[in-house]
Design a protein around this motif. Sequence first.
Motif, PDB file in Angstrom:
ATOM      1  N   GLY A   4       0.718  -1.014   0.061  1.00 30.01           N
ATOM      2  CA  GLY A   4      -0.148  -0.007  -0.098  1.00 30.01           C
ATOM      3  C   GLY A   4       0.504   1.086  -0.206  1.00 30.01           C
ATOM      4  O   GLY A   4       0.311   2.439  -0.153  1.00 30.01           O
ATOM      5  N   ASN A   5       1.846   0.582   0.002  1.00 30.02           N
ATOM      6  CA  ASN A   5       2.959   2.038  -0.167  1.00 30.02           C
ATOM      7  C   ASN A   5       3.120   2.701  -1.602  1.00 30.02           C
ATOM      8  O   ASN A   5       3.773   2.613  -2.372  1.00 30.02           O
ATOM      9  N   TYR A   6       2.708   3.348  -1.775  1.00 33.88           N
ATOM     10  CA  TYR A   6       1.913   4.213  -3.760  1.00 33.88           C
ATOM     11  C   TYR A   6       2.788   5.252  -3.517  1.00 33.88           C
ATOM     12  O   TYR A   6       3.051   5.506  -5.030  1.00 33.88           O
ATOM     13  N   ARG A   7       3.846   5.713  -2.841  1.00 36.35           N
ATOM     14  CA  ARG A   7       4.894   6.680  -3.225  1.00 36.35           C
ATOM     15  C   ARG A   7       6.210   6.110  -3.434  1.00 36.35           C
ATOM     16  O   ARG A   7       6.490   7.056  -3.804  1.00 36.35           O
ATOM     17  N   HIS A  16      -5.688   9.166  -3.328  1.00 29.21           N
ATOM     18  CA  HIS A  16      -5.962  10.550  -3.212  1.00 29.21           C
ATOM     19  C   HIS A  16      -6.998  10.751  -3.717  1.00 29.21           C
ATOM     20  O   HIS A  16      -7.585  11.698  -3.302  1.00 29.21           O
ATOM     21  N   SER A  17      -7.843  10.871  -5.049  1.00 29.10           N
ATOM     22  CA  SER A  17      -8.992  11.221  -5.326  1.00 29.10           C
ATOM     23  C   SER A  17      -9.842  10.165  -4.434  1.00 29.10           C
ATOM     24  O   SER A  17     -11.191  11.022  -4.279  1.00 29.10           O
ATOM     25  N   PHE A  20     -10.073   9.562  -2.014  1.00 26.72           N
ATOM     26  CA  PHE A  20      -9.902  10.384  -0.021  1.00 26.72           C
ATOM     27  C   PHE A  20     -10.898  11.395   0.576  1.00 26.72           C
ATOM     28  O   PHE A  20     -11.694  11.871   0.334  1.00 26.72           O
ATOM     29  N   LYS A  21     -10.485  12.008  -1.120  1.00 27.00           N
ATOM     30  CA  LYS A  21     -10.602  13.714  -1.588  1.00 27.00           C
ATOM     31  C   LYS A  21     -12.859  13.140  -1.458  1.00 27.00           C
ATOM     32  O   LYS A  21     -13.260  14.350  -1.176  1.00 27.00           O
ATOM     33  N   TRP A  22     -12.393  12.144  -2.176  1.00 24.46           N
ATOM     34  CA  TRP A  22     -14.238  12.058  -2.702  1.00 24.46           C
ATOM     35  C   TRP A  22     -14.995  11.848  -1.017  1.00 24.46           C
ATOM     36  O   TRP A  22     -16.067  12.404  -1.436  1.00 24.46           O
ATOM     37  N   MET A  23     -13.889  10.329  -0.614  1.00 24.76           N
ATOM     38  CA  MET A  23     -14.576  10.250   0.431  1.00 24.76           C
ATOM     39  C   MET A  23     -15.186  11.542   1.625  1.00 24.76           C
ATOM     40  O   MET A  23     -16.432  12.021   2.371  1.00 24.76           O
ATOM     41  N   SER A  24     -14.196  11.732   1.278  1.00 20.42           N
ATOM     42  CA  SER A  24     -14.342  13.776   2.133  1.00 20.42           C
ATOM     43  C   SER A  24     -15.229  14.438   2.327  1.00 20.42           C
ATOM     44  O   SER A  24     -16.517  14.812   2.685  1.00 20.42           O
ATOM     45  N   ASP A  25     -15.014  14.879   1.032  1.00 18.51           N
ATOM     46  CA  ASP A  25     -16.333  15.715   0.176  1.00 18.51           C
ATOM     47  C   ASP A  25     -17.497  15.324   0.809  1.00 18.51           C
ATOM     48  O   ASP A  25     -18.823  16.014   1.047  1.00 18.51           O
ATOM     49  N   VAL A  26     -17.944  13.505   0.308  1.00 19.88           N
ATOM     50  CA  VAL A  26     -19.283  13.129   0.296  1.00 19.88           C
ATOM     51  C   VAL A  26     -20.063  13.368   1.818  1.00 19.88           C
ATOM     52  O   VAL A  26     -20.982  13.581   2.278  1.00 19.88           O
TER      53      VAL A  26
END
Length: 93
Positions: free
Chosen positions: A35-38, A68-69, A71-77
Amino acid sequence: MIVIVLSLFTAWLFSRHLVAPISSLIEGTYTLIRGNYRIRIEKKTNDELALLSENVNVLADTLDKNQHSRFKWMSDVTHELKTPLTVLRGQLI
């Protein structure tokens, strides 16, 4: 006897040189699995293994952007759902 020892040593050095890029790819893909995608894999050669390293790096970048998208989508929802619920809760009390 010296020739045999010298040839074994040369073969050992040569095999380390050939296996190093493959080991790097294996380690990088295991890091992606965890899970380390960096993680980015350094190109050590200019052959098919370098192309594979580049492809793994593109995959890691894509996975990182998708995570990242998400996590952002879940935060917005979550935010969008909390706002009407808070208004309704205020109206009911």
